[in-house]
Design an enzyme around this catalytic site. Structure first.
Site, short mmCIF file in Angstrom:
data_model
loop_
_atom_site.label_atom_id
_atom_site.label_comp_id
_atom_site.label_asym_id
_atom_site.label_seq_id
_atom_site.Cartn_x
_atom_site.Cartn_y
_atom_site.Cartn_z
N ASP A 99 0.85 -1.18 0.00
CA ASP A 99 0.00 0.00 0.00
C ASP A 99 0.89 1.24 0.00
OD1 ASP A 99 -1.78 2.08 0.49
OD2 ASP A 99 -2.96 0.96 1.95
N HIS A 100 0.86 1.97 -1.10
CA HIS A 100 1.77 3.12 -1.23
C HIS A 100 1.36 4.29 -0.35
CE1 HIS A 100 5.27 4.72 -3.05
NE2 HIS A 100 5.14 4.11 -4.22
N ARG A 101 0.18 4.26 0.25
CA ARG A 101 -0.21 5.30 1.19
C ARG A 101 0.57 5.17 2.49
NH1 ARG A 101 -6.44 4.12 1.75
NH2 ARG A 101 -5.49 2.07 2.09
#
Length: 568
Positions: free
Chosen positions: A538-540
């Protein structure tokens, strides 16, 4: 003779429905208390439900394959006792007592809360308030288990109950005790427990995350849902302006256009459920719900057909009694071999995959790894102790846990609060999820506190949870709560994939097959055992540096496992 009605009990973990797999009893059979009577499948597992009554099966209230919601009638059991003619207490009055008591007012808030949560059996007569006279094994659902300790109980009476002697039976007391124990168990979502409250909120589009409950500990009750609805109605009366209601009500979606005429039962247009299709890069068990079935007239218009052609195709598809008696698909013109409803585990997989791909901006990285030394190390373990030698998956799990300790960003969760703000929650420990292929579909059982196990213990626990999951007997608790998932799709003969993150986790590590490949070793070409490791994250929550560092950590451990174990 009195008839006790057993309703489908609250299955816990937010589950509100179940499919009947197999009836273990038939009408007319004699059943004992706590005897398994039916096997049902929820979105997370298959479980056997025991009877809280003893007597003779009067009626089964569902067929195999049918879906029941929590609180629906499941089975009626007759106690076999003769009732004097003067009493004349009909069975229907007993069976409707559950519905009647649902609408009856409660004297106190605490009593209302207990009444609200009794979404299971409703005895046909007055309960005894003395726990010492009623004993239960504590079995609620096979595979769950509860304690048999007493709980506070109150005396209650259904509207249709008679006041004649003998109305409080041991069976009804045991049933009440069973469901008191169930409702006393901890829940994953403590703000709302009752499936009836949850159903009421869903029917009216109420977002329960925006409500503050008036029940014990902030519990959301039916009166809170109704108060929110009343508030919205009042606002609409005072203002003509359209807009979202500030009470947690979700904006209802636009109603779909009504068809010109109802489709005949059994026709191609009559069915709306479609079989799931494999998602990109995931084993065939994952479902892609992104396809829908259009009615014949819509399909014709979408394809640019003329009015006459559309009408002809609609008529052809409606002719279900063709030469071979098969349905015809209006879009392809092919006979429909099968229509499989999307429910149970398949529906849970479909919803989970859709939510993951909808909410999580995932990124994927991979690396080829020389696993020759890892295979040699396992071979040496197996030669010394064949019974306890860890599997390759257990060794890879050990390296994964060490990598998560070094890069804890991948063992976390992104939470969104009611005011729209977000926070990243990091955990002190790892619940390692294992993607498992089973006859019921893709399941993800997990090892609680896997980071506290040594390699031998890890290997043993992995075997146990995988076996239970494949047998379909894993409990909801065993199928939820993981913080990072390991997916060995190499067993399907594939080299790589783009695995879908198991929401709400933020990472998943995929392992491809190990095969012979040319590899440069010390400047020379050699044949080595090579596999591909793939990480979706998850790049968040995690940036490329941390994700790459974790993947390289695991890869280095695979290529030099002896040195890696010395550092762990």
């Amino acid at each position: 003779m009195s008839i006790n009605v057993f309703h489908l009990p609250d299955l816990g973990e937010g589950l509100t429905e179940a499919d009947i797999l197999h009836w273990l009893v038939a009408e007319g059979d004699t059943v004992a208390m706590d005897q398994p009577i039916v096997e049902v499948e929820t979105a997370k597992s298959a479980v056997e439900i025991p009877s809280p009554f003893e007597g003779t099966v009067h009626k089964l209230h569902g067929a195999e394959g049918e879906t029941l919601t929590v609180g629906q009638w499941l089975i009626s059991v007759s106690d076999g006792a003769e009732t004097p003619a003067s009493e004349d207490a009909p069975a229907p009055a007993t069976e409707t007592s559950a519905t009647e008591s649902e609408d009856s007012p409660a004297p106190t808030q605490g009593a209302s809360y207990r009444e609200e949560e009794r979404a299971g059996t409703q005895p046909s007569a007055e309960e005894s308030a003395d726990d010492s006279s009623d004993e239960s094994s504590g079995n609620v659902l096979i595979g769950y288990g509860t304690t048999s300790g007493g709980s506070s109980r109150r005396r209650r009476r259904g509207k249709s109950a008679r006041t004649s002697g003998g109305s409080a039976t041991g069976q009804s007391g045991a049933a009440s005790h069973t469901h008191d124990a169930l409702t006393a168990a901890p829940r994953m979502a403590p703000t709302v427990i009752s499936p009836l409250v949850r159903k009421l909120a869903k029917e009216h589009g109420v977002d329960i995350t925006g409500l503050i409950g008036t029940g014990p500990g902030g519990l959301i009750m039916r009166q809170d849902i109704r108060a929110a609805l009343d508030q919205v109605d009042d606002q609409r009366r005072r203002s003509d302006a359209a807009g979202p209601a500030p009470t947690g009500l979700a904006t209802p979606p636009p109603a779909p256009p009504a068809p010109a005429a109802p489709a005949a039962p059994g026709s191609a247009a009559h069915h709306t459920s479609v079989p799931p299709t494999p998602s990109k890069g995931w084993p065939a068990t994952a479902a892609d719900p992104g396809h829908s079935t259009l009615p014949p007239h819509a399909s014709a218009a979408r394809g640019g057909m003329r009015t006459g052609e559309a009408g002809a195709e609609t008529a052809a598809s409606a002719n279900v009694a063709g030469t071979h008696g098969q349905n015809v698909d209006s879009r392809t013109g092919l006979a429909v071999a099968q229509r499989e409803p999307v429910k149970g585990v398949r529906k849970a997989i479909s919803d989970a995959m859709t939510r993951s791909r909808t909410e999580i901006p995932e990124a994927t990285i991979w690396v080829d790894v020389d696993a020759t030394e890892l295979l040699n190390l396992r071979a040496s373990y197996k030669a010394k102790d064949p019974e306890n030698a860890p599997s390759l998956l257990a060794l890879l799990a050990r390296f994964t846990l060490a990598g998560l300790r070094a890069f804890p960003q991948l063992c976390s969760r992104l939470e969104t609060h009611e005011d729209g703000t977000r926070s990243i929650v990091r955990f002190d420990g790892v619940n390692l999820g294992l993607a498992v292929e089973s006859e019921r579909g893709l399941l993800v059982p997990n090892l609680r506190n896997a980071d506290q196990l040594n390699t031998v213990e890890l290997n043993q626990r992995m075997r146990e949870v995988i076996e239970v999951a494949r047998s379909g007997k894993a409990s909801p608790a065993e199928l939820s709560g993981s913080t990072f998932t390991l997916n060995n799709y190499g067993v399907f003969g594939t080299d790589g994939a783009t695995p879908i993150i198991n929401h709400p986790e933020v990472g998943i590590l995929g392992i491809g097959r190990i095969i012979d490949k040319p590899w440069v070793v010390n400047g020379e070409l050699a044949v080595r055992k090579v596999t591909t490791l793939t990480l979706a994250f998850d790049h968040r929550v995690c940036d490329g540096g941390s994700a790459g560092g974790f993947l390289r950590f695991v890869a280095d451990a695979v290529e030099d496992p002896t040195s890696a174990f010395l550092r762990m």
